[in-house]
Design an enzyme around this catalytic site. Structure first.
Site, PDB file in Angstrom:
ATOM      1  N   LYS A 171       5.287   1.724  -3.143  1.00  0.00           N
ATOM      2  CA  LYS A 171       5.248   3.076  -3.724  1.00  0.00           C
ATOM      3  C   LYS A 171       5.491   2.947  -5.205  1.00  0.00           C
ATOM      4  CE  LYS A 171       4.802   7.375  -2.432  1.00  0.00           C
ATOM      5  NZ  LYS A 171       4.103   7.921  -1.243  1.00  0.00           N
ATOM      6  N   LYS A 208       0.849  -1.193   0.000  1.00  0.00           N
ATOM      7  CA  LYS A 208       0.000   0.000   0.000  1.00  0.00           C
ATOM      8  C   LYS A 208       0.877   1.233   0.000  1.00  0.00           C
ATOM      9  CE  LYS A 208      -3.893   2.251   0.326  1.00  0.00           C
ATOM     10  NZ  LYS A 208      -3.506   2.989  -0.904  1.00  0.00           N
ATOM     11  N   ASP A 258      -0.020  10.794  -4.580  1.00  0.00           N
ATOM     12  CA  ASP A 258       1.137  11.417  -3.921  1.00  0.00           C
ATOM     13  C   ASP A 258       1.413  12.680  -4.747  1.00  0.00           C
ATOM     14  OD1 ASP A 258       3.332  10.696  -1.748  1.00  0.00           O
ATOM     15  OD2 ASP A 258       4.447  11.496  -3.426  1.00  0.00           O
TER      16      ASP A 258
END
Ligand code: NDP
Ligand code: 2IT
Length: 462
Positions: A138, A102, A178
């Site tokens: 990520k 995650k 992000d």
């Protein structure tokens, strides 16, 4: 206040830690952000490693610093002018120890393997602190979404997902936003995933729009969570509060905007915000509606703030030290990017009487800046703990997708608040257990590491 002082050491006393760090430095010697992130964690867990010599035999640290899987792929797309451009995409599936991988996706020209690995590595610890069942990952691309048309953004996202879809799934790996990836990009990514897989799988991405499975309060969660953590940290250190405090916040994106909103709700005065080009200073307090118009609606530059509020001042950035840290503040919240707060900036903040730093961005303080701040008794709310509200609320979004039942804004916000209180308490308790005073940087790392180490021991050699 801080009893434990971060010392610049020549190396670790503990030989196992030194061996692992040397191996990372040798193997990944070009990955400076990744080495920085690993060194920061290893430098704070020495007392735990000393207590557990058995970890070396099972190569616990070596396994912790090696990603389970690192995917790199080609992302071609066609610009409006007909030109085909090729970008590099990444997904680092670092650890599935406590849940599906995650973590967010970052679209920014600076993206490279080192930055992806540092972010994925930190995400494992952050996610462990939330107490929720999420592993660490990520991803992203060196694509720059600035000044691109909606059509270009959509085609890029579709191309990115055409490859990424084979690696993700609601029980496998769940990306989110992000830097450079917000609701618009998540929408295009989700649409393409659904089209290729021919399935509505709500929990495969978080940060979705509310009309197709997103969670209320996810947009606000990282910024709000940062302020909830700061509230707890101030309360436990001299019964202070945010009311009446002067605050500076770097960045003007998702994290910065909602940190500003919540800080103002608590009676603080936010006097400065920034973007990569410079910062604005408004001594009467930032007008957040105006920032939202410029940044969320127009995707403009922060300098445009002066058009509506000529009494404010603009300072252009001239070097690696952002001008925002020259502005006097009680609380400084770096919410833009890694290594944005340097030793020079830390010195300036201390000189100007700062009492607390809250890391909204990931690894925003350089190693030297953190050491200097802690040595000068400044309270530091470390990123892995202080900005965990975003991913925690992503996990709440996943729960809602599984239940096919949606919570109200107040319900999600209340859960977020109590998660942040728990995270603060974990950091505080770990720091106290190891006699580290209010060094929450070490406290956060120790609390997360302890949980991960237990899970690793329990699961055998994997
Ligand atoms: P956004 O893309 O919404 O905003 C990023 C902001 O930071 C912009 O103002 C941008 O300015 C500035 N910025 C980006 N890169 C740089 C740079 N190299 N130098 C100076 N300023 C820069 O991103 P988010 O707000 O989502 O993310 C900000 C930080 O918070 C990142 O570190 C991210 O990893 C972290 N974070 C985000 C979470 C989330 O849920 N979104 C959760 C936890 C952490 P400009 O427009 O000029 O580029
Ligand atoms: O750094 C982060 O924690 C994020 N970008 C949010 C990740 C997520 O999965 O919500």
């Amino acid at each position: 206040m801080v009893q434990f002082v971060y010392k610049k050491k020549r190396g670790f006393m503990n030989k196992y830690l030194q061996k692992v760090l040397n191996e990372v430095k040798n193997k990944d010697n070009t990955e400076k952000e990744y080495i920085q992130a690993v060194e920061e964690v290893l430098s704070t867990i020495e007392p735990v490693i000393e207590k557990h010599p058995e970890y070396e035999k099972i190569a616990l640290l070596e396994r912790m610093v090696e990603p389970e899987r690192l995917i790199s792929f080609r992302v071609p797309y066609v610009k409006d002018n007909g030109q085909t451009v090729v970008h590099r995409g990444f997904r680092v599936q670092f650890s599935s120890l406590i849940g599906p991988y995650k973590g967010g996706l970052r679209f920014h020209p600076s993206v490279n393997q080192s930055i992806m690995k540092f972010l994925a590595f930190e995400q494992i610890f952050k996610n462990a602190l939330t107490g929720l069942p999420i592993g660490g990952g990520k991803g992203g691309s060196d694509f720059d979404p600035k000044e691109k048309s909606d059509g270009e953004i959509m085609r890029f996202c579709q191309s990115f997902m055409t490859e990424l879809q084979r690696h993700i799934g609601q029980d496998v790996d769940v990306p989110a936003g992000d830097i450079g990836v917000g609701e618009r990009e998540i929408g295009y990514l989700f649409g393409q995933y659904k089209r290729i897989k021919d399935i509505y799988e709500g929990g495969v991405l978080t940060g979705k729009g509310l009309s197709y499975g997103g969670s209320l309060a996810r947009k606000e969660a990282t910024g709000f969570g940062l302020i909830y953590f700061m509230r707890e940290m101030l309360k436990h250190n001299g019964s202070q509060s945010l009311a009446g405090k002067t605050v500076t916040i770097s960045g003007a994106g998702n994290v910065a905007i909602y940190a500003c909103q919540k800080a103002a709700e608590y009676g603080a005065k936010v006097v400065a915000m920034s973007d990569s080009k410079g910062c604005i200073y408004d001594k009467d307090g930032i007008n957040l509606d105006l920032i939202k118009q410029i940044k969320e609606e127009r995707r403009g530059r922060i300098s445009e703030y002066l058009e509506a509020r000529p009494q404010a001042q603009y300072f252009a950035r001239e070097n690696e030290d952002s001008p925002i840290w020259n502005i006097k503040a009680d609380i400084a919240l770096p919410c833009a990017t890694q290594n944005e707060l340097t030793l020079n900036s830390a010195k300036k903040l201390v000189e100007n009487g700062v009492i607390a730093i809250g890391e909204g961005a990931n690894m925003p303080c350089t190693k030297e800046a953190t050491e200097y701040l802690l040595a000068n008794n400044i309270l530091v709310a470390p990123a892995k703990a202080a900005n965990a509200g975003g991913v925690a609320t992503s996990a709440i979004e996943m729960s809602q997708n599984s239940m096919r039942y949606y919570l109200t804004f107040e319900e999600v916000d209340k859960k977020l608040d109590s998660i942040m209180v728990n995270i603060f308490n974990s950091c505080k308790n770990a720091a106290e257990e190891y006699n580290l005073g209010n060094n929450y940087v070490a406290g956060a790392n120790i609390a997360a590491f302890t949980k991960l180490a237990k899970a690793m021991e329990a699961q055998g050699i994997v």
